[in-house]
Design a protein around this motif. Structure first.
Motif, PDB file in Angstrom:
ATOM      1  N   GLU A   1      -3.893   5.959  -5.560  1.00  0.00           N
ATOM      2  CA  GLU A   1      -4.205   4.536  -5.395  1.00  0.00           C
ATOM      3  C   GLU A   1      -3.297   3.814  -4.401  1.00  0.00           C
ATOM      4  N   ARG A   2      -2.156   4.431  -4.029  1.00  0.00           N
ATOM      5  CA  ARG A   2      -1.256   3.870  -3.027  1.00  0.00           C
ATOM      6  C   ARG A   2      -0.714   2.489  -3.434  1.00  0.00           C
ATOM      7  N   ILE A   3       0.222   2.483  -4.368  1.00  0.00           N
ATOM      8  CA  ILE A   3       0.803   1.213  -4.817  1.00  0.00           C
ATOM      9  C   ILE A   3       2.319   1.335  -4.898  1.00  0.00           C
TER      10      ILE A   3
ATOM     11  N   ASN B   1      17.684  10.872  -3.745  1.00  0.00           N
ATOM     12  CA  ASN B   1      17.186  11.099  -2.385  1.00  0.00           C
ATOM     13  C   ASN B   1      16.085  12.169  -2.348  1.00  0.00           C
ATOM     14  N   ASN B   2      15.214  12.013  -1.385  1.00  0.00           N
ATOM     15  CA  ASN B   2      14.194  13.007  -1.076  1.00  0.00           C
ATOM     16  C   ASN B   2      14.400  13.396   0.388  1.00  0.00           C
ATOM     17  N   PRO B   3      14.523  14.657   0.750  1.00  0.00           N
ATOM     18  CA  PRO B   3      14.172  15.881   0.021  1.00  0.00           C
ATOM     19  C   PRO B   3      15.315  16.602  -0.700  1.00  0.00           C
TER      20      PRO B   3
ATOM     21  N   THR C   1       0.875  -1.162   0.000  1.00  0.00           N
ATOM     22  CA  THR C   1       0.000   0.000   0.000  1.00  0.00           C
ATOM     23  C   THR C   1       0.918   1.219   0.000  1.00  0.00           C
ATOM     24  N   GLY C   2       1.366   1.561  -1.196  1.00  0.00           N
ATOM     25  CA  GLY C   2       2.468   2.505  -1.339  1.00  0.00           C
ATOM     26  C   GLY C   2       3.757   1.806  -0.987  1.00  0.00           C
ATOM     27  N   SER C   3       4.874   2.356  -1.437  1.00  0.00           N
ATOM     28  CA  SER C   3       6.125   1.747  -0.980  1.00  0.00           C
ATOM     29  C   SER C   3       6.318   2.006   0.509  1.00  0.00           C
ATOM     30  N   ASP C   4       5.594   2.965   1.055  1.00  0.00           N
ATOM     31  CA  ASP C   4       5.650   3.194   2.510  1.00  0.00           C
ATOM     32  C   ASP C   4       5.402   1.903   3.291  1.00  0.00           C
ATOM     33  N   GLU C   5       4.399   1.132   2.884  1.00  0.00           N
ATOM     34  CA  GLU C   5       4.128  -0.111   3.623  1.00  0.00           C
ATOM     35  C   GLU C   5       5.355  -1.018   3.576  1.00  0.00           C
TER      36      GLU C   5
ATOM     37  N   LEU D   1      17.077  -0.111  -0.575  1.00  0.00           N
ATOM     38  CA  LEU D   1      17.385   0.926  -1.562  1.00  0.00           C
ATOM     39  C   LEU D   1      16.063   1.418  -2.151  1.00  0.00           C
ATOM     40  N   ASP D   2      15.679   2.609  -1.755  1.00  0.00           N
ATOM     41  CA  ASP D   2      14.374   3.181  -2.083  1.00  0.00           C
ATOM     42  C   ASP D   2      14.512   3.992  -3.376  1.00  0.00           C
ATOM     43  N   GLN D   3      14.016   3.396  -4.461  1.00  0.00           N
ATOM     44  CA  GLN D   3      14.162   4.033  -5.783  1.00  0.00           C
ATOM     45  C   GLN D   3      12.875   4.724  -6.229  1.00  0.00           C
ATOM     46  N   ALA D   4      12.286   5.509  -5.339  1.00  0.00           N
ATOM     47  CA  ALA D   4      11.004   6.152  -5.659  1.00  0.00           C
ATOM     48  C   ALA D   4      11.079   7.065  -6.881  1.00  0.00           C
ATOM     49  N   TYR D   5      12.274   7.560  -7.181  1.00  0.00           N
ATOM     50  CA  TYR D   5      12.420   8.503  -8.302  1.00  0.00           C
ATOM     51  C   TYR D   5      13.240   7.918  -9.451  1.00  0.00           C
ATOM     52  N   ALA D   6      13.466   6.605  -9.444  1.00  0.00           N
ATOM     53  CA  ALA D   6      14.355   5.991 -10.448  1.00  0.00           C
ATOM     54  C   ALA D   6      13.872   6.225 -11.870  1.00  0.00           C
TER      55      ALA D   6
ATOM     56  N   LEU E   1      18.302   3.824   2.226  1.00  0.00           N
ATOM     57  CA  LEU E   1      18.855   4.890   1.391  1.00  0.00           C
ATOM     58  C   LEU E   1      17.926   5.134   0.208  1.00  0.00           C
ATOM     59  N   ALA E   2      17.475   6.374   0.064  1.00  0.00           N
ATOM     60  CA  ALA E   2      16.694   6.738  -1.123  1.00  0.00           C
ATOM     61  C   ALA E   2      17.668   7.229  -2.187  1.00  0.00           C
ATOM     62  N   ASN E   3      17.507   6.698  -3.402  1.00  0.00           N
ATOM     63  CA  ASN E   3      18.392   7.103  -4.490  1.00  0.00           C
ATOM     64  C   ASN E   3      17.619   7.169  -5.803  1.00  0.00           C
TER      65      ASN E   3
ATOM     66  N   ARG F   1      10.162   0.500  -5.231  1.00  0.00           N
ATOM     67  CA  ARG F   1       9.707   1.464  -6.242  1.00  0.00           C
ATOM     68  C   ARG F   1       8.273   1.870  -5.913  1.00  0.00           C
ATOM     69  N   THR F   2       7.797   2.893  -6.609  1.00  0.00           N
ATOM     70  CA  THR F   2       6.437   3.361  -6.341  1.00  0.00           C
ATOM     71  C   THR F   2       5.704   3.717  -7.621  1.00  0.00           C
ATOM     72  N   PHE F   3       4.387   3.623  -7.571  1.00  0.00           N
ATOM     73  CA  PHE F   3       3.540   4.111  -8.660  1.00  0.00           C
ATOM     74  C   PHE F   3       3.032   5.526  -8.355  1.00  0.00           C
ATOM     75  N   SER F   4       3.484   6.096  -7.246  1.00  0.00           N
ATOM     76  CA  SER F   4       2.957   7.403  -6.812  1.00  0.00           C
ATOM     77  C   SER F   4       3.595   8.580  -7.513  1.00  0.00           C
ATOM     78  N   LYS F   5       4.751   8.387  -8.116  1.00  0.00           N
ATOM     79  CA  LYS F   5       5.465   9.543  -8.653  1.00  0.00           C
ATOM     80  C   LYS F   5       5.292   9.597 -10.171  1.00  0.00           C
ATOM     81  N   ILE F   6       6.230   9.091 -10.959  1.00  0.00           N
ATOM     82  CA  ILE F   6       6.114   9.317 -12.411  1.00  0.00           C
ATOM     83  C   ILE F   6       4.852   8.673 -12.989  1.00  0.00           C
TER      84      ILE F   6
ATOM     85  N   GLY G   1      17.524  12.366   5.058  1.00  0.00           N
ATOM     86  CA  GLY G   1      16.924  11.202   4.412  1.00  0.00           C
ATOM     87  C   GLY G   1      15.403  11.365   4.371  1.00  0.00           C
ATOM     88  N   PHE G   2      14.732  10.393   3.785  1.00  0.00           N
ATOM     89  CA  PHE G   2      13.268  10.438   3.661  1.00  0.00           C
ATOM     90  C   PHE G   2      12.643  10.341   5.057  1.00  0.00           C
ATOM     91  N   ALA G   3      11.640  11.194   5.308  1.00  0.00           N
ATOM     92  CA  ALA G   3      11.064  11.324   6.647  1.00  0.00           C
ATOM     93  C   ALA G   3      10.467  10.023   7.191  1.00  0.00           C
TER      94      ALA G   3
END
Ligand code: PLP
Length: 373
Positions: A235-237, A167-169, A94-98, A194-199, A163-165, A224-229, A120-122
């Motif tokens: 939908e939180r995936i 990184n955010n923020p 439910t988002g990469s947060d989960e 390795l958190d690639q939310a922006y890969a 590690l976000a790569n 990875r996440t479907f929340s960004k690009i 790092g990411f909050a």
């Protein structure tokens, strides 16, 4: 009749480590007086959702009475096909947060340490404290990740490294060589998340090699996440890839039915819509570089931009115009951005790259405020 509690001392006592948590602060969608604003505060896709994903989502709402596919089979197969990964080793959240939370829960607890970088990411701080682990913060190197500092901060209590790569923020990127060096320097019993939310915002030759490393390493979990690009934040995936052993452990504690039917269908369409991804990436890179240039031209007013590979810029305000004043001035133009005092950056404003018109309006306002300050 007034309600009374028989003995107030018997009220439920939260765990000490939960009391140490400050709740996640979401990006604003309104000014302090309630005026609604255009969100450039949460790194969503300002171009929206691709038509294919939207159509798939709508079609999938026909049956709302049945639970979603608990194994997200089509979604895992689609991700596997696009990235050349074994679907059996893909987990969804439910988002990469989960996924970040369950990684911390499965591998760390009271007495253990969870390590990440300053700025790092909050969510990492919350994920660590939530399970009673001790958050340990390695110093940055001019806002970017310092692999030597991370390795130096590892102790025999370290269980997880986040590690976000990019990184955010901060938006900063750690190179493929540095990611490999970090991994090689970590004990094999430490889980490297390795958190690639922006890969997806990177060019192919900028890939950090994380998924490649995770093919054979037993201690890397790439998310990875479907929340960004992909434009599906509503939908939180999220998804993640790791060894079969790690994935087996994580499945035990993810929530059952954690991705909705419509979300699964939309995500399958989104990951196959390479045109929408490329369109969004090209737009973002173009206007990010343009805005970075505009801010660089204000350096005599104390503004500075941290080099970014993401869909946002971190701007530092060290002149007469403060980050807080800039945030409030942008409210007057109708834009929400993210001021970051809670993350140790009282002089920092994080701005999502918007549409062309939005980005131009933000730049013009920043210039006007800097020159008037
Ligand atoms: C946005 C973001 C996420 C994604 O969160 P979701 O729960 O998938 O929406 C994860 N990590 C970082 C660094 C992010 O910026």
């Amino acid at each position: 009749m007034t309600e009374t509690i028989a003995n107030p001392a018997t009220k439920p006592a939260p765990k000490d480590w939960i009391l140490g948590i400050s709740a996640y602060v979401p990006g604003k969608a309104a000014a302090d007086d309630g005026r609604p604003l255009i969100k450039l505060s949460a790194n969503e896709n300002p171009l929206g959702t691709g038509a294919a994903a939207r159509a798939a989502l709508v079609a999938a709402t026909a049956d709302l009475a049945t639970y979603p596919d608990p194994g997200a089979t089509k979604l895992r197969e689609a991700i596997g096909a696009v990235h050349g990964l074994d679907p059996e080793r893909i987990i969804y959240g439910t988002g990469s947060d989960e996924l970040l939370h369950i990684a911390a829960s499965a591998y760390a607890g009271p007495g253990d340490e969870i390590l990440y970088v300053r700025y790092g990411f909050a969510v990492y701080d919350i994920a660590a404290r939530r399970v009673g682990a001790t958050p340990v913060i390695a110093p940055d190197k001019d806002y970017a990740t310092d692999v030597d500092a991370l390795l130096a901060a590892v102790t025999d209590k370290t269980r997880v490294v986040f590690l976000a790569n990019p990184n955010n923020p901060t938006g900063t990127m750690t190179s493929r060589e540095e990611i490999a060096r970090l991994h090689a320097g970590l004990r094999p019993d430490i889980l490297f998340v390795l958190d690639q939310a922006y890969a997806e915002y990177l060019d192919a030759d900028e890939d950090d090699g994380g998924l490649e490393l995770a093919r054979s390493a037993s201690n890397i979990f790439v998310t990875r996440t479907f929340s960004k690009i992909h434009g599906l934040a509503a939908e939180r995936i999220g998804w993640g890839y790791a060894s079969a052993d790690v994935i087996d452990i994580l499945h035990r504690i993810r929530a059952p039915f954690n991705v909705t039917t419509a979300g699964q269908a939309a995500a399958v369409a989104a990951i196959n819509d390479s045109e929408w991804v490329a369109f969004s990436r090209t737009h973002t890179a173009r206007w990010r570089e343009w805005l970075a240039g505009e801010v660089a031209a204000l350096s005599n007013h104390g503004l500075r931009v941290v080099p970014s590979k993401t869909n946002f810029l971190l701007i530092l305000f060290d002149g007469k115009l403060t980050a807080e004043a800039a945030m409030k001035g942008l409210w007057d133009e109708g834009y929400a951005t993210r001021w970051l005092p809670g993350q140790g950056l009282p002089n920092g404003l994080r701005i999502t790259i918007g549409t062309k018109a939005q980005t131009r309006a933000v730049a013009a306002k920043l210039r006007a405020m800097a020159e008037a300050a």
